[in-house]
Design a protein around this motif. Sequence first.
Motif, PDB file in Angstrom:
ATOM      1  N   ARG A   1       0.087  13.623  45.466  1.00  5.96           N
ATOM      2  CA  ARG A   1       1.831  13.110  45.182  1.00  5.96           C
ATOM      3  C   ARG A   1       2.938  14.132  44.837  1.00  5.96           C
ATOM      4  N   THR A   2       2.907  15.239  44.536  1.00  2.00           N
ATOM      5  CA  THR A   2       3.782  16.067  43.810  1.00  2.00           C
ATOM      6  C   THR A   2       3.946  16.800  45.573  1.00  2.00           C
ATOM      7  N   ARG A   3       5.849  17.515  44.685  1.00  2.00           N
ATOM      8  CA  ARG A   3       6.702  17.865  46.427  1.00  2.00           C
ATOM      9  C   ARG A   3       5.471  19.851  46.373  1.00  2.00           C
TER      10      ARG A   3
ATOM     11  N   PHE B   1       2.200  19.658  47.714  1.00  2.14           N
ATOM     12  CA  PHE B   1       2.524  19.601  48.836  1.00  2.14           C
ATOM     13  C   PHE B   1       3.099  21.139  49.856  1.00  2.14           C
ATOM     14  N   ASP B   2       3.749  21.869  48.940  1.00  2.00           N
ATOM     15  CA  ASP B   2       3.378  22.826  48.979  1.00  2.00           C
ATOM     16  C   ASP B   2       2.183  23.643  49.209  1.00  2.00           C
TER      17      ASP B   2
ATOM     18  N   ARG C   1      -0.834  22.463  49.914  1.00  2.00           N
ATOM     19  CA  ARG C   1      -1.465  22.540  50.851  1.00  2.00           C
ATOM     20  C   ARG C   1      -1.056  22.241  52.244  1.00  2.00           C
ATOM     21  N   ALA C   2       0.563  22.796  52.256  1.00  2.00           N
ATOM     22  CA  ALA C   2       0.718  23.005  53.608  1.00  2.00           C
ATOM     23  C   ALA C   2       0.666  24.628  53.713  1.00  2.00           C
TER      24      ALA C   2
ATOM     25  N   MET D   1      -2.994  24.953  54.752  1.00  2.00           N
ATOM     26  CA  MET D   1      -3.415  24.553  56.321  1.00  2.00           C
ATOM     27  C   MET D   1      -2.499  25.826  57.118  1.00  2.00           C
ATOM     28  N   SER D   2      -1.215  25.962  57.371  1.00  2.00           N
ATOM     29  CA  SER D   2      -1.062  26.757  57.965  1.00  2.00           C
ATOM     30  C   SER D   2       0.973  28.260  56.828  1.00  2.00           C
TER      31      SER D   2
ATOM     32  N   ALA E   1       3.254  27.823  59.277  1.00  4.14           N
ATOM     33  CA  ALA E   1       4.731  27.241  59.026  1.00  4.14           C
ATOM     34  C   ALA E   1       5.153  26.612  57.568  1.00  4.14           C
TER      35      ALA E   1
ATOM     36  N   SER F   1       8.881  26.472  56.672  1.00  6.05           N
ATOM     37  CA  SER F   1       9.587  25.779  55.448  1.00  6.05           C
ATOM     38  C   SER F   1      10.249  25.501  53.972  1.00  6.05           C
ATOM     39  N   GLY F   2      10.319  26.803  54.190  1.00  9.22           N
ATOM     40  CA  GLY F   2      10.496  26.856  52.049  1.00  9.22           C
ATOM     41  C   GLY F   2      10.013  27.732  51.709  1.00  9.22           C
ATOM     42  N   VAL F   3       8.354  27.222  51.281  1.00  6.31           N
ATOM     43  CA  VAL F   3       7.702  27.880  50.685  1.00  6.31           C
ATOM     44  C   VAL F   3       7.651  29.408  50.404  1.00  6.31           C
TER      45      VAL F   3
END
Lengths: 476, 400
Positions: free
Chosen positions: B231-233, B236-237, B239-240, B243-244, B247, B251-253
């Motif tokens: 549920r948080t940004r 998401f960062d 998990r992203a 996963m990749s 990517a 996306s700016g991570v």
Amino acid sequence: MHAVVGENGAGKSTLMKILYGMQRPDEGTISVEGREVSFSSPADAIGVGVGMVHQHFMLADNLTVLENVVLGAEKLHGIGDKARRRISELSAAYGLDVRPDRLVEDLGVGDRQRVEILKVLYRGARTIILDEPTAVLVPQEVDELFANLRELKAEGLTVVFISHKLDEVLAVADEITVIRRGTTVASVLPGEVDSRRLAELMVGSELPSPETRESTVTDRPVLQVEGMTLHGADGRAQLEDVTLTVHAGEIVGIAGVEGNGQSELVECILGMRAATGTVRLSGEDVSTWSTRRRREAGVAYVPEDRHRQGLLLESPLWENRMLGHQTQRPNARGPLLDRRAARADTARIVQENDVRTPGIDVLASALSGGNQQKLIIGRELSGDPVLLVASHPTRGVDVGAQAHIWESIRQARAAGLAVLLISADLEELIGLSDTLRVILRGRLVCELDPRTATPESLGSAMTGAALPGASEGAGR
Amino acid sequence: MSSGTSAPRTVRRVDWRAVAAGLAAPVLALVIAILVTSLVLVVASDPVGKVWETLLLVDATDAQRSRAVVNMLNSATTYYFAALAVAVGFRMNLFNIGVEGQYRLAAFCAAYIGAAVSLPAPLHVALIVVVAMAVGAMWAGVAALLKATRGVSEVISTIMLNSIATALVAFLLRKAAGDQGSSLNLSTDQLPASGRVPGIELGFLDTPIRVYGLVVLAAVAGLLYWLLLERTRFGFDLRATGMSESAAVASGVNVKKMVVAAMLISGAVAGLVGIPALVGEDPYAYTLTFQSGLGFTGIAIALLGRNSPIGIAIGALLWAYLDVAANRLQIQAGVSNEIVTIMQGTIVLSVVVAYELVRRYRVVSEQRRVAAAEPLAAGGGPVGGGGPSGGTGTAQGVPA
């Protein structure tokens, strides 16, 4: 020489996988030289003389040509002099000009492709399937490839050729099969059709062209790159003193043979790599900003490799809509994600961009390349960006999606978006760009006028040959 | 949470196929494990039926069953923290093998400091928890910094840090014990009453032992884990990146920052592993016999639970159940309780394989579904023949 053409997702790849034994058909038969066969693995296919040259080369860079060719086929002629002799024989017989003892990493793209073809011949293939062989080649190399293919044909081999590039198909094929949505829609002879008609058969409708109409270029600079220099790990300059400006409403196209610094240029502009020199966005110096801050400031990015950089393949579409914009509305409110808004906005993108999917909970990997790319374009053009950096936006994408993407970029340009376009598709570059720059060995070497440039003149500029009608040294 | 008006929008059709696919893997793994274990028993000519009877507590008394339930809940609480700690790392492709060292050092420091101060009860417990989390995070932070600054693989560094932590704790324990402990059972000082958490009595069970009070903290940790990741940004960062990475970077991570953050969180959770037992069970101190090996159990359970907070809870309970049931094997069935270790190992191995099979099946079936829906999606007719400016931008007929 038989060509198979069709949109992405039309079933070309599946057909090829079946022909090459990577997938089994549910129904129907395959016959090779009159005998019915069935494949359960690529080894079976090669056993009856069917070989495949993949779109992405499958070569080990740190091995020699000889080693690459014999890898996995050691039983045929060993790995020593006998194999080397056989390679030289094949190379001479088919005019491939492959030298067995060179390292693959020293070879150019065209040479690597010839090694791939040789690999297949070495394994005894009589029927060679080429999957989009020209996607990575410049026009001159394409001509050489076609000369090689004609040679193969003359020696009695069968070539099956998959392509999007219809002019090429018309130029070399003896027979063309058009497939759409998994079925053959037409079998034509190249003499009977022109490329427009062929493309219409493919999409089932009339054709787009990449031409932009009236100029919308303003004098307001959005992206200003000055003196950008980047050195690789080996100390060699990957980018040298690159200076360029993109104005609002302008599309600046960067042409170049792949590997001449395009990827590096893009990644430096996005802040994914640290280079010297300055990058300004709408007048503000953003050189020290992080990638995230630059993206929040309105830099949209269509990466060259959508699988690696543009998508989370094992996530649903709506999560992919957030990617790259996960800090911005509608995807987030403060530190929390706003899933409902993100889902709603994904549905909007899917609808407006004609992304063909049964829903937004589908995994991104399930979509065809064209639909994935439409999703990315829709995502990146959401939220009023000021600059779009697009690398190969229509690579590996069917004609329908290509038309849509071109139209989206054109509309955004008309609305004042600044676009930096990197592409290997020369017609796309000439058709879309307001300004064309050529990159060679990390330097912007010249500027061409897209109104007078032709694929041929651009092609020779890209390889560093004499440049008709070009102003020399624009990048210096 | 959702108001009446917005409820219809959030209601989603339950995708039973997805649910079935999710359950298929663990059930399959369990079946394989049962078969393999039975096979081993048969080959060793041990009484197969008797073993299963014992494991399923068929012949147990009510008191034994009640005891087993409480012990299972207590073990599962401990395992849950360990598996959550590992799962935080897994979600971003970080292998925190060092949960073992992190929790032991954390438990020791928390026991030592907890025994040295006197505070009102809730604050005292809070201090112990905070110290444990801080020490766990710090120890994991060493590996995080090595990875972010020098690119050292976290697998290697955390394994080494485990050895260092073991030696360090042994060294410090001798110091802390001073002259009160015999050399056979070194111990920190006992926590004062204000630093202990009373157990929860389950009235319907016939046993004097109680469930760790901190089982509540485990539930809260699971909830926070889910909130943070889904549920948080930040989640998401994270998990992203898992996963990749390429990517995520695009996306700016900032991957280095994420590595440090994820490792610190993982370490902080790892610090909690030893605390339920420390504050909830006699001797209320860190001793030579403090339970070890939980970090590795955590890895297995994180795999089993597929990094999901619910899955891990079920995995931890299953694991704990097997452990508890195994205790009676030697006496009741005359079979070494190591057979359960074989079963646990088989479960983990088969579950990894089963998940991969299910994942592939899912990807392929999604592709089929998309392919099947495609003619439908294009049902609004092919792109209108309006030439370059034709209706490509207009919406197509979207299937209802």
